[in-house]
Design a protein around this motif. Structure first.
Motif, PDB file in Angstrom:
ATOM      1  N   ARG A 175       0.532  -1.287  -0.122  1.00  0.00           N
ATOM      2  CA  ARG A 175      -0.261  -0.180  -0.223  1.00  0.00           C
ATOM      3  C   ARG A 175       0.334   1.690  -0.133  1.00  0.00           C
ATOM      4  O   ARG A 175       0.430   2.261  -0.873  1.00  0.00           O
ATOM      5  N   PHE A 176       2.002   1.320   0.857  1.00  0.00           N
ATOM      6  CA  PHE A 176       3.049   2.674   0.225  1.00  0.00           C
ATOM      7  C   PHE A 176       2.758   3.170  -0.425  1.00  0.00           C
ATOM      8  O   PHE A 176       3.524   3.839  -1.107  1.00  0.00           O
ATOM      9  N   PHE A 177       3.593   1.966  -1.265  1.00  0.00           N
ATOM     10  CA  PHE A 177       4.351   1.820  -2.483  1.00  0.00           C
ATOM     11  C   PHE A 177       3.633   2.080  -3.471  1.00  0.00           C
ATOM     12  O   PHE A 177       3.853   3.230  -4.398  1.00  0.00           O
ATOM     13  N   SER A 178       2.784   1.941  -3.519  1.00  0.00           N
ATOM     14  CA  SER A 178       1.085   1.803  -4.293  1.00  0.00           C
ATOM     15  C   SER A 178       0.798   3.694  -3.712  1.00  0.00           C
ATOM     16  O   SER A 178       0.470   4.590  -5.178  1.00  0.00           O
ATOM     17  N   CYS A 179       0.374   3.968  -2.485  1.00  0.00           N
ATOM     18  CA  CYS A 179       0.411   5.104  -2.431  1.00  0.00           C
ATOM     19  C   CYS A 179       1.450   5.872  -2.946  1.00  0.00           C
ATOM     20  O   CYS A 179       1.726   7.194  -4.049  1.00  0.00           O
ATOM     21  N   ALA A 180       2.620   5.734  -2.856  1.00  0.00           N
ATOM     22  CA  ALA A 180       3.897   6.716  -3.460  1.00  0.00           C
ATOM     23  C   ALA A 180       3.694   6.766  -5.291  1.00  0.00           C
ATOM     24  O   ALA A 180       4.392   7.720  -5.400  1.00  0.00           O
ATOM     25  N   HIS A 181       3.461   5.754  -5.652  1.00  0.00           N
ATOM     26  CA  HIS A 181       3.198   6.036  -7.012  1.00  0.00           C
ATOM     27  C   HIS A 181       1.918   7.011  -7.568  1.00  0.00           C
ATOM     28  O   HIS A 181       2.288   7.771  -8.945  1.00  0.00           O
ATOM     29  N   TRP A 182       1.403   6.904  -6.725  1.00  0.00           N
ATOM     30  CA  TRP A 182      -0.317   8.030  -7.602  1.00  0.00           C
ATOM     31  C   TRP A 182       0.484   9.079  -6.494  1.00  0.00           C
ATOM     32  O   TRP A 182       0.023  10.260  -7.505  1.00  0.00           O
ATOM     33  N   ILE A 183       1.114   9.241  -5.956  1.00  0.00           N
ATOM     34  CA  ILE A 183       0.947  10.565  -5.358  1.00  0.00           C
ATOM     35  C   ILE A 183       2.976  11.577  -6.802  1.00  0.00           C
ATOM     36  O   ILE A 183       2.502  12.612  -6.616  1.00  0.00           O
ATOM     37  N   LEU A 184       3.473  10.809  -6.838  1.00  0.00           N
ATOM     38  CA  LEU A 184       4.890  10.675  -8.166  1.00  0.00           C
ATOM     39  C   LEU A 184       3.606  11.078  -8.911  1.00  0.00           C
ATOM     40  O   LEU A 184       4.567  11.623  -9.882  1.00  0.00           O
ATOM     41  N   GLN A 185       2.681  10.516  -9.620  1.00  0.00           N
ATOM     42  CA  GLN A 185       2.620  10.068 -10.836  1.00  0.00           C
ATOM     43  C   GLN A 185       1.189  12.033 -11.008  1.00  0.00           C
ATOM     44  O   GLN A 185       1.631  12.743 -11.780  1.00  0.00           O
ATOM     45  N   VAL A 186       1.371  12.663  -9.484  1.00  0.00           N
ATOM     46  CA  VAL A 186       0.211  13.820  -9.476  1.00  0.00           C
ATOM     47  C   VAL A 186       0.863  14.712  -9.742  1.00  0.00           C
ATOM     48  O   VAL A 186       1.637  15.956 -10.373  1.00  0.00           O
ATOM     49  N   PHE A 187       3.018  14.880  -8.779  1.00  0.00           N
ATOM     50  CA  PHE A 187       3.733  15.858  -8.445  1.00  0.00           C
ATOM     51  C   PHE A 187       4.463  15.834 -10.352  1.00  0.00           C
ATOM     52  O   PHE A 187       5.233  16.292 -10.647  1.00  0.00           O
ATOM     53  N   GLU A 188       4.928  14.825 -11.318  1.00  0.00           N
ATOM     54  CA  GLU A 188       5.211  14.605 -12.058  1.00  0.00           C
ATOM     55  C   GLU A 188       4.194  15.294 -13.303  1.00  0.00           C
ATOM     56  O   GLU A 188       5.007  15.932 -14.389  1.00  0.00           O
ATOM     57  N   GLY A 189       3.023  15.395 -13.765  1.00  0.00           N
ATOM     58  CA  GLY A 189       2.402  16.088 -13.995  1.00  0.00           C
ATOM     59  C   GLY A 189       1.712  15.123 -15.558  1.00  0.00           C
ATOM     60  O   GLY A 189       1.478  16.706 -16.113  1.00  0.00           O
ATOM     61  N   THR A 190       2.506  14.157 -16.164  1.00  0.00           N
ATOM     62  CA  THR A 190       1.571  13.630 -17.470  1.00  0.00           C
ATOM     63  C   THR A 190       1.145  13.729 -17.881  1.00  0.00           C
ATOM     64  O   THR A 190       0.411  13.292 -16.848  1.00  0.00           O
ATOM     65  N   SER A 191       0.335  13.669 -19.457  1.00  0.00           N
ATOM     66  CA  SER A 191      -0.639  13.373 -19.017  1.00  0.00           C
ATOM     67  C   SER A 191      -0.904  11.838 -19.234  1.00  0.00           C
ATOM     68  O   SER A 191      -2.258  11.646 -19.459  1.00  0.00           O
ATOM     69  N   TYR A 192      -0.321  11.197 -18.936  1.00  0.00           N
ATOM     70  CA  TYR A 192      -0.915   9.262 -18.141  1.00  0.00           C
ATOM     71  C   TYR A 192      -2.001   9.624 -17.627  1.00  0.00           C
ATOM     72  O   TYR A 192      -2.358   8.509 -17.341  1.00  0.00           O
ATOM     73  N   LEU A 193      -1.655  10.529 -16.107  1.00  0.00           N
ATOM     74  CA  LEU A 193      -2.156  10.375 -15.410  1.00  0.00           C
ATOM     75  C   LEU A 193      -3.880  10.951 -15.603  1.00  0.00           C
ATOM     76  O   LEU A 193      -4.830  10.555 -15.328  1.00  0.00           O
ATOM     77  N   GLN A 194      -3.527  11.381 -16.465  1.00  0.00           N
ATOM     78  CA  GLN A 194      -5.133  12.277 -17.627  1.00  0.00           C
ATOM     79  C   GLN A 194      -5.274  10.655 -17.887  1.00  0.00           C
ATOM     80  O   GLN A 194      -7.101  10.573 -17.913  1.00  0.00           O
ATOM     81  N   THR A 195      -4.642  10.147 -18.567  1.00  0.00           N
ATOM     82  CA  THR A 195      -5.871   9.306 -19.063  1.00  0.00           C
ATOM     83  C   THR A 195      -6.561   8.469 -18.747  1.00  0.00           C
ATOM     84  O   THR A 195      -6.980   7.756 -19.009  1.00  0.00           O
ATOM     85  N   ALA A 196      -4.985   8.102 -17.502  1.00  0.00           N
ATOM     86  CA  ALA A 196      -5.679   6.730 -16.270  1.00  0.00           C
ATOM     87  C   ALA A 196      -6.947   7.147 -16.154  1.00  0.00           C
ATOM     88  O   ALA A 196      -7.393   5.956 -15.533  1.00  0.00           O
ATOM     89  N   LEU A 197      -6.565   8.377 -15.059  1.00  0.00           N
ATOM     90  CA  LEU A 197      -7.503   8.501 -13.854  1.00  0.00           C
ATOM     91  C   LEU A 197      -8.564   9.858 -15.082  1.00  0.00           C
ATOM     92  O   LEU A 197      -9.734   9.415 -13.898  1.00  0.00           O
ATOM     93  N   GLY A 198      -8.762  10.060 -16.159  1.00  0.00           N
ATOM     94  CA  GLY A 198      -9.606  11.128 -16.272  1.00  0.00           C
ATOM     95  C   GLY A 198      -9.423  12.837 -15.575  1.00  0.00           C
ATOM     96  O   GLY A 198      -7.964  13.071 -15.374  1.00  0.00           O
ATOM     97  N   LYS A 199     -10.301  12.986 -15.423  1.00  0.00           N
ATOM     98  CA  LYS A 199     -10.729  14.592 -14.969  1.00  0.00           C
ATOM     99  C   LYS A 199     -11.195  15.159 -13.944  1.00  0.00           C
ATOM    100  O   LYS A 199     -12.247  13.976 -13.179  1.00  0.00           O
ATOM    101  N   GLY A 200     -11.164  16.118 -12.646  1.00  0.00           N
ATOM    102  CA  GLY A 200     -12.286  16.103 -11.577  1.00  0.00           C
ATOM    103  C   GLY A 200     -11.940  15.718 -10.490  1.00  0.00           C
ATOM    104  O   GLY A 200     -10.734  15.894  -9.820  1.00  0.00           O
ATOM    105  N   ILE A 201     -12.632  15.418  -9.296  1.00  0.00           N
ATOM    106  CA  ILE A 201     -12.701  14.876  -7.992  1.00  0.00           C
ATOM    107  C   ILE A 201     -11.744  13.384  -8.177  1.00  0.00           C
ATOM    108  O   ILE A 201     -10.945  13.410  -7.510  1.00  0.00           O
ATOM    109  N   TRP A 202     -11.917  12.668  -9.435  1.00  0.00           N
ATOM    110  CA  TRP A 202     -11.742  11.755  -9.158  1.00  0.00           C
ATOM    111  C   TRP A 202     -10.075  10.800  -8.810  1.00  0.00           C
ATOM    112  O   TRP A 202      -9.703  10.589  -8.051  1.00  0.00           O
TER     113      TRP A 202
END
Length: 105
Positions: A60-87
């Motif tokens: 869970r720690f590594f999974s949480c770190a993965h999502w946090i790094l994805q947010v800070f990286e700001g690449t379009s991968y996160l938007q492609t995988a998760l979409g936009k908005g509150i999700w």
């Protein structure tokens, strides 16, 4: 399920798939609570069970770190995988909640 209907990914996938994914994320965040409660009542925890819960916490720690790094990286991968908005915020919140629950162990 109600929370998953309100806050789910806004990707190109079918609506039912997006809601099912959101349900899994929210359910997974609190699914370990019965196990931890049982371990607290028992006071003596078997070694195998303790190792399993510890491994869950590390995962869970590594999974949480993965999502946090994805947010800070700001690449379009996160938007492609998760979409936009509150999700994306809900995914991060679920990961942090589960990591916190397992850190209590």
């Amino acid at each position: 399920v109600a929370l998953a209907i309100i806050a789910h990914p806004t990707t190109r996938h079918a609506w039912i798939n997006r809601v099912a994914w959101a349900t899994c994320v929210y359910l997974e965040a609190v699914s370990v609570l019965p196990q931890l409660r049982m371990m607290q009542k028992a006071r003596v925890v078997e070694r195998f069970t303790a190792n399993y819960v510890f491994a869950l916490g590390v995962a869970r720690f590594f999974s949480c770190a993965h999502w946090i790094l994805q947010v800070f990286e700001g690449t379009s991968y996160l938007q492609t995988a998760l979409g936009k908005g509150i999700w994306p915020l809900m995914v991060l919140t679920s990961e942090v909640v589960q990591t916190g629950i397992l850190a209590d162990f």
